[in-house]
Design a protein around this motif. Structure first.
Motif, PDB file in Angstrom:
ATOM      1  N   VAL A   1       0.855  -1.189   0.000  1.00  0.00           N
ATOM      2  CA  VAL A   1       0.000   0.000   0.000  1.00  0.00           C
ATOM      3  C   VAL A   1       0.890   1.238   0.000  1.00  0.00           C
ATOM      4  O   VAL A   1       1.865   1.307   0.752  1.00  0.00           O
ATOM      5  CB  VAL A   1      -0.897   0.006   1.260  1.00  0.00           C
ATOM      6  CG1 VAL A   1      -1.611   1.340   1.413  1.00  0.00           C
ATOM      7  CG2 VAL A   1      -1.890  -1.145   1.221  1.00  0.00           C
TER       8      VAL A   1
ATOM      9  N   LEU B   1       7.493   4.826   3.084  1.00  0.00           N
ATOM     10  CA  LEU B   1       7.678   3.792   2.055  1.00  0.00           C
ATOM     11  C   LEU B   1       8.695   4.216   0.998  1.00  0.00           C
ATOM     12  O   LEU B   1       9.559   3.416   0.597  1.00  0.00           O
ATOM     13  CB  LEU B   1       6.328   3.466   1.404  1.00  0.00           C
ATOM     14  CG  LEU B   1       6.343   2.369   0.345  1.00  0.00           C
ATOM     15  CD1 LEU B   1       6.925   1.067   0.902  1.00  0.00           C
ATOM     16  CD2 LEU B   1       4.948   2.116  -0.210  1.00  0.00           C
TER      17      LEU B   1
ATOM     18  N   PRO C   1      11.321   6.357   1.152  1.00  0.00           N
ATOM     19  CA  PRO C   1      12.707   6.172   1.607  1.00  0.00           C
ATOM     20  C   PRO C   1      13.126   4.705   1.718  1.00  0.00           C
ATOM     21  O   PRO C   1      14.267   4.357   1.409  1.00  0.00           O
ATOM     22  CB  PRO C   1      12.713   6.838   2.995  1.00  0.00           C
ATOM     23  CG  PRO C   1      11.581   7.810   2.965  1.00  0.00           C
ATOM     24  CD  PRO C   1      10.549   7.229   2.056  1.00  0.00           C
TER      25      PRO C   1
ATOM     26  N   ILE D   1      -3.602   4.302  -2.457  1.00  0.00           N
ATOM     27  CA  ILE D   1      -5.001   4.276  -1.981  1.00  0.00           C
ATOM     28  C   ILE D   1      -5.664   5.657  -2.058  1.00  0.00           C
ATOM     29  O   ILE D   1      -6.799   5.829  -1.626  1.00  0.00           O
ATOM     30  CB  ILE D   1      -5.087   3.739  -0.525  1.00  0.00           C
ATOM     31  CG1 ILE D   1      -4.190   4.561   0.436  1.00  0.00           C
ATOM     32  CG2 ILE D   1      -4.744   2.259  -0.476  1.00  0.00           C
ATOM     33  CD1 ILE D   1      -4.392   4.208   1.906  1.00  0.00           C
TER      34      ILE D   1
ATOM     35  N   PHE E   1       4.995  16.689  16.883  1.00  0.00           N
ATOM     36  CA  PHE E   1       6.277  15.985  17.012  1.00  0.00           C
ATOM     37  C   PHE E   1       6.536  15.013  15.848  1.00  0.00           C
ATOM     38  O   PHE E   1       7.610  14.405  15.768  1.00  0.00           O
ATOM     39  CB  PHE E   1       6.315  15.172  18.320  1.00  0.00           C
ATOM     40  CG  PHE E   1       6.375  16.032  19.553  1.00  0.00           C
ATOM     41  CD1 PHE E   1       7.587  16.548  19.990  1.00  0.00           C
ATOM     42  CD2 PHE E   1       5.235  16.323  20.276  1.00  0.00           C
ATOM     43  CE1 PHE E   1       7.659  17.336  21.129  1.00  0.00           C
ATOM     44  CE2 PHE E   1       5.286  17.111  21.419  1.00  0.00           C
ATOM     45  CZ  PHE E   1       6.503  17.617  21.844  1.00  0.00           C
TER      46      PHE E   1
ATOM     47  N   LEU F   1       6.256  17.012   5.950  1.00  0.00           N
ATOM     48  CA  LEU F   1       6.042  15.562   5.961  1.00  0.00           C
ATOM     49  C   LEU F   1       4.603  15.246   6.351  1.00  0.00           C
ATOM     50  O   LEU F   1       3.965  14.355   5.787  1.00  0.00           O
ATOM     51  CB  LEU F   1       6.980  14.886   6.973  1.00  0.00           C
ATOM     52  CG  LEU F   1       8.468  14.947   6.670  1.00  0.00           C
ATOM     53  CD1 LEU F   1       9.274  14.666   7.916  1.00  0.00           C
ATOM     54  CD2 LEU F   1       8.815  13.962   5.589  1.00  0.00           C
TER      55      LEU F   1
ATOM     56  N   GLY G   1       2.084  12.672   4.811  1.00  0.00           N
ATOM     57  CA  GLY G   1       1.937  11.438   5.610  1.00  0.00           C
ATOM     58  C   GLY G   1       0.531  11.302   6.172  1.00  0.00           C
ATOM     59  O   GLY G   1      -0.115  12.288   6.512  1.00  0.00           O
TER      60      GLY G   1
ATOM     61  N   VAL H   1      -3.100   6.885   9.494  1.00  0.00           N
ATOM     62  CA  VAL H   1      -3.144   5.412   9.453  1.00  0.00           C
ATOM     63  C   VAL H   1      -1.821   4.836   8.935  1.00  0.00           C
ATOM     64  O   VAL H   1      -1.366   3.788   9.397  1.00  0.00           O
ATOM     65  CB  VAL H   1      -4.355   4.961   8.596  1.00  0.00           C
ATOM     66  CG1 VAL H   1      -4.241   3.494   8.204  1.00  0.00           C
ATOM     67  CG2 VAL H   1      -5.649   5.199   9.367  1.00  0.00           C
TER      68      VAL H   1
ATOM     69  N   SER I   1       1.098   5.869   9.514  1.00  0.00           N
ATOM     70  CA  SER I   1       2.025   5.810  10.642  1.00  0.00           C
ATOM     71  C   SER I   1       1.743   4.573  11.497  1.00  0.00           C
ATOM     72  O   SER I   1       2.679   3.906  11.966  1.00  0.00           O
ATOM     73  CB  SER I   1       1.899   7.088  11.477  1.00  0.00           C
ATOM     74  OG  SER I   1       2.695   6.980  12.619  1.00  0.00           O
TER      75      SER I   1
ATOM     76  N   HIS J   1       2.862   1.484   9.499  1.00  0.00           N
ATOM     77  CA  HIS J   1       4.331   1.401   9.404  1.00  0.00           C
ATOM     78  C   HIS J   1       4.931   0.906  10.725  1.00  0.00           C
ATOM     79  O   HIS J   1       5.911   0.177  10.748  1.00  0.00           O
ATOM     80  CB  HIS J   1       4.890   2.787   9.046  1.00  0.00           C
ATOM     81  CG  HIS J   1       6.331   2.783   8.712  1.00  0.00           C
ATOM     82  ND1 HIS J   1       6.871   2.022   7.697  1.00  0.00           N
ATOM     83  CD2 HIS J   1       7.388   3.439   9.276  1.00  0.00           C
ATOM     84  CE1 HIS J   1       8.184   2.212   7.654  1.00  0.00           C
ATOM     85  NE2 HIS J   1       8.512   3.066   8.608  1.00  0.00           N
TER      86      HIS J   1
ATOM     87  N   ALA K   1       7.659   5.974  16.835  1.00  0.00           N
ATOM     88  CA  ALA K   1       6.658   6.898  16.272  1.00  0.00           C
ATOM     89  C   ALA K   1       5.631   7.306  17.326  1.00  0.00           C
ATOM     90  O   ALA K   1       5.309   6.529  18.230  1.00  0.00           O
ATOM     91  CB  ALA K   1       5.967   6.254  15.084  1.00  0.00           C
ATOM     92  N   GLU K   2       5.104   8.510  17.168  1.00  0.00           N
ATOM     93  CA  GLU K   2       4.205   9.079  18.156  1.00  0.00           C
ATOM     94  C   GLU K   2       2.783   8.508  18.051  1.00  0.00           C
ATOM     95  O   GLU K   2       2.145   8.224  19.070  1.00  0.00           O
ATOM     96  CB  GLU K   2       4.132  10.608  17.979  1.00  0.00           C
ATOM     97  CG  GLU K   2       5.414  11.358  18.306  1.00  0.00           C
ATOM     98  CD  GLU K   2       6.464  11.320  17.189  1.00  0.00           C
ATOM     99  OE1 GLU K   2       6.162  10.793  16.100  1.00  0.00           O
ATOM    100  OE2 GLU K   2       7.581  11.816  17.411  1.00  0.00           O
TER     101      GLU K   2
ATOM    102  N   ASP L   1      -3.548  -7.364   3.460  1.00  0.00           N
ATOM    103  CA  ASP L   1      -4.554  -6.546   4.158  1.00  0.00           C
ATOM    104  C   ASP L   1      -4.353  -5.068   3.887  1.00  0.00           C
ATOM    105  O   ASP L   1      -3.232  -4.623   3.616  1.00  0.00           O
ATOM    106  CB  ASP L   1      -4.423  -6.723   5.684  1.00  0.00           C
ATOM    107  CG  ASP L   1      -4.846  -8.103   6.159  1.00  0.00           C
ATOM    108  OD1 ASP L   1      -5.643  -8.756   5.461  1.00  0.00           O
ATOM    109  OD2 ASP L   1      -4.361  -8.519   7.234  1.00  0.00           O
TER     110      ASP L   1
ATOM    111  N   GLY M   1      11.585  17.173  15.141  1.00  0.00           N
ATOM    112  CA  GLY M   1      11.259  16.485  13.887  1.00  0.00           C
ATOM    113  C   GLY M   1      11.924  15.132  13.779  1.00  0.00           C
ATOM    114  O   GLY M   1      11.541  14.314  12.947  1.00  0.00           O
ATOM    115  N   ASP M   2      12.919  14.869  14.621  1.00  0.00           N
ATOM    116  CA  ASP M   2      13.533  13.541  14.613  1.00  0.00           C
ATOM    117  C   ASP M   2      12.639  12.567  15.387  1.00  0.00           C
ATOM    118  O   ASP M   2      11.837  12.981  16.220  1.00  0.00           O
ATOM    119  CB  ASP M   2      14.899  13.579  15.315  1.00  0.00           C
ATOM    120  CG  ASP M   2      15.983  14.162  14.413  1.00  0.00           C
ATOM    121  OD1 ASP M   2      15.650  14.607  13.304  1.00  0.00           O
ATOM    122  OD2 ASP M   2      17.157  14.160  14.829  1.00  0.00           O
TER     123      ASP M   2
END
Ligand code: FAD
Length: 290
Positions: free
Chosen positions: A28, A35, A37, A52, A96, A102, A106, A109, A111, A114, A119-120, A161, A187-188
């Motif tokens: 997806v 994806l 990178p 999608i 954050f 980005l 981005g 979902v 995030s 992935h 990740a937050e 899925d 941003g990191d």
């Protein structure tokens, strides 16, 4: 490095997305911020990317029972939406997530799908006990966020899925939230971070407290800390308790940016601070509702 060759399709219906994913050699493509990178570094070689973005139902944001965010909805859309204010923890976490540029591509979902351990948004989903809707060859199912993340970059969604949406419960009177992370630069990805949720009764007594750590293990780690916050309701008193908790929950290996011990220290300090802040906000929200 350039990405290896792949086919690109942009179906208009969810059934067609599932058709393209059948066989397991397709991926997806949502916002592409992770994806692309991955492809450019040749860490993945899917035969087909299934965009999608043209599936209309996946663009929906609904606020009936909480906040339901479709799989094509951008992070920035949620950051700016009035509906999302019903879920304060998302608003606290989104700034954050990388940088604004980005977030304008981005998806929320994406995030979750992935599932980066640092990740937050996966941490927010786990802390709030969000529900994740998945469609696959065997039909649709709903997976609690607390069970969805199964390891680093691994989830309860299989290769055939598609994650359709996530629903975050809306905050109720008597609930307060806290969110913080430490990263090398804004941003990191986080070296360590926490999301906290505390619920109090009309008399201000703690009814439930939960904390989710991220960047500290191979997935978001949630603990019910109701007894802890009841007995130690200030940051100062929570600090030794959260330091003990950190020794239990922070199991990520050290790297060039910080040792395991450093991350445990970060978690312990942030957890005490954000649980105390969440408790204060919960009490304020009860007073305002009275
Ligand atoms: C420089 C940089 C800094 C970043 N910093 C952060 C950060 O601090 N915090 C953070 O959380 N993220 C960060 N990110 C990643 C974030 O920007 C991505 O948006 C997010 O991780 C993935 O969302 P996406 O919509 O771009 O998904 P994509 O990149 O399109 O997809 C990511 C993965 O999820 C899968 N996927 C996506 N949607 C679905 C779906 N609906 N169903 C099934 N599988 C799906 C894809 O197949 C792919 O494997 C950063 C990225 C970059 C490039």
């Amino acid at each position: 490095m350039k990405a290896p060759p792949f086919a690109y399709v942009r179906p208009a219906t969810l059934d067609d997305v599932l058709g393209e994913l059948a066989g397991g050699d397709a991926k997806v493509l949502a916002g592409g911020q992770s994806l692309v990178p991955v492809l450019a570094m040749r860490l993945g070689r899917p035969a087909t990317l299934v965009d999608i973005g043209a599936v209309r139902e996946l663009h929906a944001v609904e606020s009936r029972d909480g906040l339901r965010v479709g799989a094509a909805v951008r992070q920035r859309t949620i950051e700016r939406s009035a509906e999302a204010r019903a879920v304060p923890l998302i608003g606290m976490a989104l700034p954050f997530v990388g940088h604004r540029e980005l977030r304008s591509r981005g998806t929320v979902v994406g995030s979750l799908a992935h599932a980066d351990p640092a990740a937050e948004l996966p941490a927010v989903a786990a802390c709030l006990e969000a529900s994740i809707e998945v469609a696959g060859p065997a039909g649709r199912r709903t997976v609690p966020a607390t069970e969805f993340f199964t390891g680093a970059m691994t989830t309860g969604a299989g290769p055939e899925d598609v994650v359709v949406a996530v629903t975050f419960p809306a905050a109720r009177p008597g609930e307060g939230f806290g969110f913080a992370e430490i990263a090398r630069r804004h941003g990191d990805f986080a070296l360590a971070g926490v999301a906290a949720r505390v619920r109090v009764g009309a008399d201000g007594a703690v009814e439930q407290a939960r904390i989710t750590g991220f960047g500290i293990s191979d997935r978001p780690v949630t603990r019910d800390v109701t007894a802890l916050v009841r007995e130690h309701p200030t940051e100062e008193r929570l600090r030794p308790e959260t330091a003990r908790l950190a020794a239990e929950v922070v199991d990520t290996g050290g790297d060039a940016h910080g040792s395991t011990g450093y991350r445990r220290r970060l978690y312990g300090v942030l957890a005490a601070r954000e649980l105390a802040a969440a408790l204060r906000r919960a009490r304020t929200s009860t007073e305002e509702a009275a």
